[in-house]
Write a protein that holds these residues in place. Sequence first.
Motif, PDB file in Angstrom:
ATOM      1  N   GLU A 354       0.825  -1.211   0.000  1.00 33.08           N
ATOM      2  CA  GLU A 354       0.000   0.000   0.000  1.00 33.08           C
ATOM      3  C   GLU A 354       0.857   1.259   0.000  1.00 33.08           C
ATOM      4  O   GLU A 354       0.538   2.244  -0.676  1.00 33.08           O
ATOM      5  CB  GLU A 354      -0.926  -0.026   1.222  1.00 33.08           C
ATOM      6  CG  GLU A 354      -1.953  -1.156   1.164  1.00 33.08           C
ATOM      7  CD  GLU A 354      -2.720  -1.321   2.458  1.00 33.08           C
ATOM      8  OE1 GLU A 354      -2.259  -0.753   3.487  1.00 33.08           O
ATOM      9  OE2 GLU A 354      -3.749  -2.017   2.467  1.00 33.08           O
ATOM     10  N   GLN A 357       2.189   1.747  -3.514  1.00 38.30           N
ATOM     11  CA  GLN A 357       1.142   2.223  -4.416  1.00 38.30           C
ATOM     12  C   GLN A 357       0.865   3.716  -4.220  1.00 38.30           C
ATOM     13  O   GLN A 357       0.651   4.455  -5.182  1.00 38.30           O
ATOM     14  CB  GLN A 357      -0.134   1.397  -4.195  1.00 38.30           C
ATOM     15  CG  GLN A 357      -1.220   1.593  -5.226  1.00 38.30           C
ATOM     16  CD  GLN A 357      -2.172   2.732  -4.897  1.00 38.30           C
ATOM     17  OE1 GLN A 357      -2.316   3.100  -3.723  1.00 38.30           O
ATOM     18  NE2 GLN A 357      -2.802   3.300  -5.916  1.00 38.30           N
ATOM     19  N   LYS A 358       0.920   4.159  -2.975  1.00 42.27           N
ATOM     20  CA  LYS A 358       0.684   5.571  -2.684  1.00 42.27           C
ATOM     21  C   LYS A 358       1.795   6.460  -3.240  1.00 42.27           C
ATOM     22  O   LYS A 358       1.582   7.654  -3.462  1.00 42.27           O
ATOM     23  CB  LYS A 358       0.569   5.780  -1.168  1.00 42.27           C
ATOM     24  CG  LYS A 358      -0.699   5.176  -0.568  1.00 42.27           C
ATOM     25  CD  LYS A 358      -0.712   5.361   0.951  1.00 42.27           C
ATOM     26  CE  LYS A 358      -1.964   4.740   1.565  1.00 42.27           C
ATOM     27  NZ  LYS A 358      -1.972   4.843   3.040  1.00 42.27           N
ATOM     28  N   PRO A 361       0.259   6.766  -7.328  1.00 44.46           N
ATOM     29  CA  PRO A 361      -1.119   6.261  -7.461  1.00 44.46           C
ATOM     30  C   PRO A 361      -1.666   6.349  -8.884  1.00 44.46           C
ATOM     31  O   PRO A 361      -2.594   5.598  -9.234  1.00 44.46           O
ATOM     32  CB  PRO A 361      -1.911   7.156  -6.505  1.00 44.46           C
ATOM     33  CG  PRO A 361      -1.094   8.403  -6.377  1.00 44.46           C
ATOM     34  CD  PRO A 361       0.327   7.953  -6.465  1.00 44.46           C
ATOM     35  N   SER A 362      -1.137   7.205  -9.716  1.00 47.07           N
ATOM     36  CA  SER A 362      -1.648   7.358 -11.084  1.00 47.07           C
ATOM     37  C   SER A 362      -1.282   6.167 -11.967  1.00 47.07           C
ATOM     38  O   SER A 362      -1.986   5.863 -12.937  1.00 47.07           O
ATOM     39  CB  SER A 362      -1.106   8.638 -11.717  1.00 47.07           C
ATOM     40  OG  SER A 362      -1.524   9.780 -10.995  1.00 47.07           O
ATOM     41  N   LYS A 365      -1.509   0.109  -9.857  1.00 48.31           N
ATOM     42  CA  LYS A 365      -2.797  -0.456  -9.460  1.00 48.31           C
ATOM     43  C   LYS A 365      -2.525  -1.633  -8.529  1.00 48.31           C
ATOM     44  O   LYS A 365      -1.783  -2.562  -8.883  1.00 48.31           O
ATOM     45  CB  LYS A 365      -3.580  -0.933 -10.677  1.00 48.31           C
ATOM     46  CG  LYS A 365      -4.890  -1.650 -10.329  1.00 48.31           C
ATOM     47  CD  LYS A 365      -5.626  -2.096 -11.571  1.00 48.31           C
ATOM     48  CE  LYS A 365      -6.858  -2.934 -11.223  1.00 48.31           C
ATOM     49  NZ  LYS A 365      -7.799  -2.212 -10.348  1.00 48.31           N
TER      50      LYS A 365
END
Length: 392
Positions: A354, A357-358, A361-362, A365
């Motif tokens: 997580e 991913q942060k 984020p664009s 996935k």
Amino acid sequence: MAWTLISPSLKLLQRSTMSNYNYPVVTSNNNSNSHLQLVGSKRRVEFQVCASSSGDSKNKAKNDDTPDFNPFGFVTDNPSSRSAIQLPEIPAEDGNVGQMLYRIEDKGKEYGSFIRSGKLKWFVRETGSSDARLGPRSTIVFLHGAPTQSYSYRVVMAQMADAGFHCYAPDWIGFGFSDKPQPGYGFNYTEEEFHSALDKLLETLGIESPFFLVVQGFLVGSYGLTWALKNSERISKLAILNSPLIVGSKVPGLFNQLRIPLLGEFTCQNAIMAERFIEGGSQYVLKSEKADVYRLPYLASSGPGFALLETAKKINFKDTLGRIASGFSAGSWDKPILLAWGMSDKYLRQPEAEEFQKGNPSYVKLKLLEGAGHMPQEDWPEKVVDALKYFL
């Protein structure tokens, strides 16, 4: 009389046990027996080393139901391998290491062949064929991590081929069935050498760019990601299965042990190291036919163990993970990334995925795979296939 370290004519008998001892006192008698007495204020422990004739040993062996010394016993406490390396009462009949190699030596080579690239011979699995409508975009290259091999992708590759993709999965040099050069003789297991060898292999295979890249795992898995950072123009999309991605990712104990002098040399020769590592990161136990394949290279020679040892010693975890975290962050990476994450991974936790991913984020996935552990492609290949089909 000749003595050896381990012999049927030697027995070590503990006579009594209490608490702490201070110093030893050695006594002897005229009956060819030696006594070691460990005497202290709170404990008296006496051991007796007894010598017997070869005839007596044979007679006692017939009447003694105690199992013989097993030199492989220290590695047989693993569910999938408990019977794999255990020597039987009569090793010549069944189950010794030589016969076990003969029994499993042809296993695990599904979809594979040997490819010579430069001075190195790779073992490469291949499924499917290129779709002329998609061109190189229908090609997928799968890269495994340590201490495993491309065998972990066999089911995913077969199903992706059925979906129209052309798949390749090499065993990294030093792993699986590929060459395992002695360090210092043509290959030193550094990041640069792994990258260079991969470049030459892709050229030998005629893989055109851009293609899909799938990466999983530690050490050489991380090198797969740093290769992607250096060759972003050759990749159309990137899929990452459970891999260390942030500076705070913890390093499993196996790789820390490998970096300790002497302990590393001992650890790298544990024949069931790979399957133990796989099971340690999952909630499942490997079936024996799968465990056979993962242990086969380590049983066949000492080469894979020493290759892993050198790779673990050469990597700089902090630097490598720092480059991965920053290289795939927003502003640095602009290609689609699928992060397919086994939620039951015992080495790398979900919050790490997580956090990664942060960071972008664009383009990143995150797809959580319930029930899968550190190697989703082995635990739940169907879920990996579904995620890849949707993403690609």
